[in-house]
Scaffold this active site. Structure first.
Site, PDB file in Angstrom:
ATOM      1  N   HIS A   1       0.818  -1.219   0.000  1.00  0.00           N
ATOM      2  CA  HIS A   1       0.000   0.000   0.000  1.00  0.00           C
ATOM      3  C   HIS A   1       0.850   1.268   0.000  1.00  0.00           C
ATOM      4  CE1 HIS A   1      -3.161  -2.827   1.432  1.00  0.00           C
ATOM      5  NE2 HIS A   1      -3.876  -2.059   0.638  1.00  0.00           N
ATOM      6  N   THR A   2       1.792   1.349   0.946  1.00  0.00           N
ATOM      7  CA  THR A   2       2.581   2.590   1.015  1.00  0.00           C
ATOM      8  C   THR A   2       3.562   2.671  -0.155  1.00  0.00           C
ATOM      9  OG1 THR A   2       4.170   1.524   2.502  1.00  0.00           O
ATOM     10  CG2 THR A   2       2.435   2.834   3.531  1.00  0.00           C
ATOM     11  N   GLY A   3       4.221   1.551  -0.467  1.00  0.00           N
ATOM     12  CA  GLY A   3       5.247   1.567  -1.529  1.00  0.00           C
ATOM     13  C   GLY A   3       4.671   2.004  -2.861  1.00  0.00           C
TER      14      GLY A   3
ATOM     15  N   ASN B   1       9.419  -7.671  11.425  1.00  0.00           N
ATOM     16  CA  ASN B   1       9.959  -6.577  10.612  1.00  0.00           C
ATOM     17  C   ASN B   1      11.455  -6.363  10.826  1.00  0.00           C
ATOM     18  OD1 ASN B   1       7.551  -6.291   9.377  1.00  0.00           O
ATOM     19  ND2 ASN B   1       6.992  -4.321  10.283  1.00  0.00           N
TER      20      ASN B   1
ATOM     21  N   LEU C   1      10.303   3.502   6.581  1.00  0.00           N
ATOM     22  CA  LEU C   1       8.907   3.723   6.976  1.00  0.00           C
ATOM     23  C   LEU C   1       8.403   2.572   7.839  1.00  0.00           C
ATOM     24  CD1 LEU C   1       6.466   5.746   6.394  1.00  0.00           C
ATOM     25  CD2 LEU C   1       5.634   3.971   4.859  1.00  0.00           C
TER      26      LEU C   1
ATOM     27  N   HIS D   1       7.409   7.278  17.370  1.00  0.00           N
ATOM     28  CA  HIS D   1       6.157   7.152  16.618  1.00  0.00           C
ATOM     29  C   HIS D   1       5.261   6.124  17.316  1.00  0.00           C
ATOM     30  CE1 HIS D   1       3.520   7.469  13.225  1.00  0.00           C
ATOM     31  NE2 HIS D   1       3.702   6.230  12.822  1.00  0.00           N
TER      32      HIS D   1
HETATM   33  N1  LIG Z   1       6.318   5.217   9.911  1.00  0.00           N
HETATM   34  C1  LIG Z   1       5.094   5.493   9.541  1.00  0.00           C
HETATM   35  O1  LIG Z   1       4.627   6.607   9.689  1.00  0.00           O
HETATM   36  C2  LIG Z   1       4.253   4.453   8.887  1.00  0.00           C
HETATM   37  C3  LIG Z   1       4.688   3.159   8.826  1.00  0.00           C
HETATM   38  N2  LIG Z   1       3.984   2.196   8.168  1.00  0.00           N
HETATM   39  C4  LIG Z   1       4.572   0.872   8.118  1.00  0.00           C
HETATM   40  O2  LIG Z   1       5.056   0.630   6.796  1.00  0.00           O
HETATM   41  C5  LIG Z   1       5.057  -0.767   6.538  1.00  0.00           C
HETATM   42  C6  LIG Z   1       4.391  -1.043   5.208  1.00  0.00           C
HETATM   43  O3  LIG Z   1       3.022  -0.745   5.260  1.00  0.00           O
HETATM   44  P1  LIG Z   1       2.075  -1.095   4.014  1.00  0.00           P
HETATM   45  O4  LIG Z   1       2.715  -0.664   2.762  1.00  0.00           O
HETATM   46  O5  LIG Z   1       0.708  -0.627   4.337  1.00  0.00           O
HETATM   47  O6  LIG Z   1       2.104  -2.699   4.093  1.00  0.00           O
HETATM   48  P2  LIG Z   1       1.762  -3.722   2.921  1.00  0.00           P
HETATM   49  O7  LIG Z   1       1.547  -5.043   3.553  1.00  0.00           O
HETATM   50  O8  LIG Z   1       0.706  -3.179   2.022  1.00  0.00           O
HETATM   51  O9  LIG Z   1       3.131  -3.762   2.065  1.00  0.00           O
HETATM   52  C7  LIG Z   1       4.319  -4.271   2.555  1.00  0.00           C
HETATM   53  C8  LIG Z   1       5.031  -4.932   1.401  1.00  0.00           C
HETATM   54  O10 LIG Z   1       6.332  -5.337   1.833  1.00  0.00           O
HETATM   55  C9  LIG Z   1       6.637  -6.512   1.110  1.00  0.00           C
HETATM   56  N3  LIG Z   1       7.781  -7.215   1.693  1.00  0.00           N
HETATM   57  C10 LIG Z   1       7.822  -8.010   2.776  1.00  0.00           C
HETATM   58  N4  LIG Z   1       9.069  -8.508   2.940  1.00  0.00           N
HETATM   59  C11 LIG Z   1       9.837  -8.010   1.956  1.00  0.00           C
HETATM   60  C12 LIG Z   1      11.203  -8.128   1.581  1.00  0.00           C
HETATM   61  N5  LIG Z   1      12.034  -8.890   2.278  1.00  0.00           N
HETATM   62  N6  LIG Z   1      11.625  -7.468   0.483  1.00  0.00           N
HETATM   63  C13 LIG Z   1      10.785  -6.691  -0.226  1.00  0.00           C
HETATM   64  N7  LIG Z   1       9.484  -6.546   0.076  1.00  0.00           N
HETATM   65  C14 LIG Z   1       9.017  -7.182   1.142  1.00  0.00           C
HETATM   66  C15 LIG Z   1       5.333  -7.303   1.168  1.00  0.00           C
HETATM   67  O11 LIG Z   1       5.310  -8.351   0.225  1.00  0.00           O
HETATM   68  C16 LIG Z   1       4.320  -6.201   0.880  1.00  0.00           C
HETATM   69  O12 LIG Z   1       4.043  -6.071  -0.504  1.00  0.00           O
HETATM   70  C17 LIG Z   1       4.382  -1.405   7.752  1.00  0.00           C
HETATM   71  O13 LIG Z   1       5.359  -1.902   8.655  1.00  0.00           O
HETATM   72  C18 LIG Z   1       3.623  -0.260   8.376  1.00  0.00           C
HETATM   73  O14 LIG Z   1       3.394  -0.446   9.761  1.00  0.00           O
HETATM   74  C19 LIG Z   1       2.821   2.495   7.519  1.00  0.00           C
HETATM   75  C20 LIG Z   1       2.316   3.771   7.563  1.00  0.00           C
HETATM   76  C21 LIG Z   1       2.959   4.835   8.277  1.00  0.00           C
HETATM   77  O1  LIG Z   2      -0.538   2.996  12.668  1.00  0.00           O
HETATM   78  C1  LIG Z   2       0.208   2.264  12.002  1.00  0.00           C
HETATM   79  O2  LIG Z   2       0.545   1.112  12.307  1.00  0.00           O
HETATM   80  C2  LIG Z   2       0.770   2.848  10.735  1.00  0.00           C
HETATM   81  C3  LIG Z   2       1.395   4.113  11.131  1.00  0.00           C
HETATM   82  O3  LIG Z   2       2.474   4.134  11.677  1.00  0.00           O
HETATM   83  C4  LIG Z   2       0.572   5.321  11.086  1.00  0.00           C
HETATM   84  O4  LIG Z   2      -0.392   5.399  10.313  1.00  0.00           O
HETATM   85  O5  LIG Z   2       0.875   6.233  11.855  1.00  0.00           O
END
Ligand SMILES: NC(=O)C1=CN([C@@H]2O[C@H](COP(=O)(O)OP(=O)(O)OC[C@H]3O[C@@H](n4cnc5c(N)ncnc54)[C@H](O)[C@@H]3O)[C@@H](O)[C@H]2O)C=CC1
Ligand SMILES: O=C([O-])CC(=O)C(=O)O
Length: 312
Positions: free
Chosen positions: A15-17, A100, A123, A180
């Protein structure tokens, strides 16, 4: 002399990527390579092709490709790490740590090998700890490894204030400090609306409610989505960071960075105001916190240390 477009690698095409890739393409900021695991390579390729085909409509000329082979991130200028799992309703960000951390270690090894000169923006959650893992694994200098939290958290706080006052969101200026997590520290004393302190415009109890909503902002969206976490605003925050680097903007932003004594924090990555520009994190800006703010910040730092202790 020849010029070329910045090369941006995005690890994790979920989703984010994918949203980051779309925003980068729309802004024509650079050529993009999306990387995901082999089982999802075709899905990632489908997303890349779809984004590429928006180019003629958006009048954007960048390359968008996808792969599961890390060789293809060679010479990336910026690498964004979104790989990993996201939380679901009822989970904390800490619940993601073991899965993670292992993914971030693997990914960071590959980045170190194939893109040794890159700037990395993390992220994946719990993001303060994941930034630390990435820094430790790559051994890159601290100006080149950073994490995203504060731009998003500040944007949430600003959104809620603008809603409460029914005023333009761009007039709100605020700052969220710390880890965070639910202990993050929205700094009310540094929050202004068109130059006017927010405390002059909203009652204290209402400000406290907005602070609390900001702290739980990620969780609120998870409850609504039901199966995954926020991605539009997080992606916008990442793109803002990239822009500051590729355009050498020297912007003051809250960014997760490695601290060695600043804010009395040692050997941890945590969100503080920095100058972000062409050299990545160019400096940390140290604010004088009052007693209450310092106490809240210390509490947040304590949580970040605790999270880190699970994987150290
Ligand atoms: N710091 C922040 O403010 C935020 C952090 N996040 C975090 O970002 C991360 C991603 O979130 P989403 O994109 O929504 O998750 P998502 O599940 O939609 O996408 C994650 C992707 O990572 C891939 N992946 C897993 N292992 C991998 C590897 N070894 N190499 C390459 N790709 C790999 C998965 O196959 C999946 O496509 C989560 O840990 C989430 O908690 C999300 C939103 C805000
Ligand atoms: O809440 C989560 O797990 C994803 C994130 O970090 C945010 O949206 O702030």
């Amino acid at each position: 002399m020849s010029f070329r477009r910045p090369r941006i690698a995005i690890i994790g095409a979920g989703h984010t990527g994918a949203t980051i890739a779309l925003m980068v393409a729309q802004k024509e900021m650079g050529d993009i390579v999306l990387v995901d695991v082999p089982e999802l390579e075709n899905t990632a390729k489908g997303k890349a092709l779809d984004i590429l085909q928006a180019g003629p409509i958006e009048k954007s000329n960048v390359q968008v490709t996808a792969t599961s082979r890390y060789e293809e991130i060679a010479h990336a200028d910026i690498v964004v790490i979104t790989a990993g799992i996201a939380r679901k309703p009822g989970m904390t960000r800490e619940d993601l740590i073991h899965t993670n951390a292992s993914i971030i270690r693997t990914v960071s090894e590959q980045i170190k090998y194939y893109a040794p000169a890159s700037y990395i923006i993390v992220l994946s959650n719990p993001v303060d700890a994941m930034t630390y893992v990435c820094l430790e694994t790559t051994g890159f200098p601290k100006n080149r490894v950073m994490g995203q939290s504060g731009i998003l958290d500040t944007a949430r706080f600003n959104t809620f204030i603008a809603q409460a006052l029914q005023l333009a969101v761009e007039d709100i200026s605020s700052f969220v400090l710390g880890g965070h997590g639910d202990e993050m520290v929205p700094l009310v004393r540094y929050t202004y609306v068109g130059g006017i302190p927010v405390e002059k415009l909203l009652p204290q109890t209402q400000i406290e409610q907005l602070v609390e909503r900001t702290r739980k902002g990620g969780g609120e969206i998870i409850e609504l989505l039901g199966n995954g976490s926020a991605y539009y605003a997080p992606a916008a925050a990442i793109v803002r960071m990239m822009e500051a680097i590729v355009k050498d903007q020297r912007k003051v932003m809250p960014i997760i960075t490695y601290l060695q004594g600043e804010y009395q924090v040692n050997n941890a990555c945590i969100g503080v105001p920095v100058v972000l520009g062409g050299n990545g994190i160019e400096s940390v800006i140290e604010l004088n916190l009052n007693e209450e703010e310092q106490k809240a910040f210390n509490h947040s730092v304590h949580q970040v240390y605790r999270t880190l202790s699970y994987i150290k």
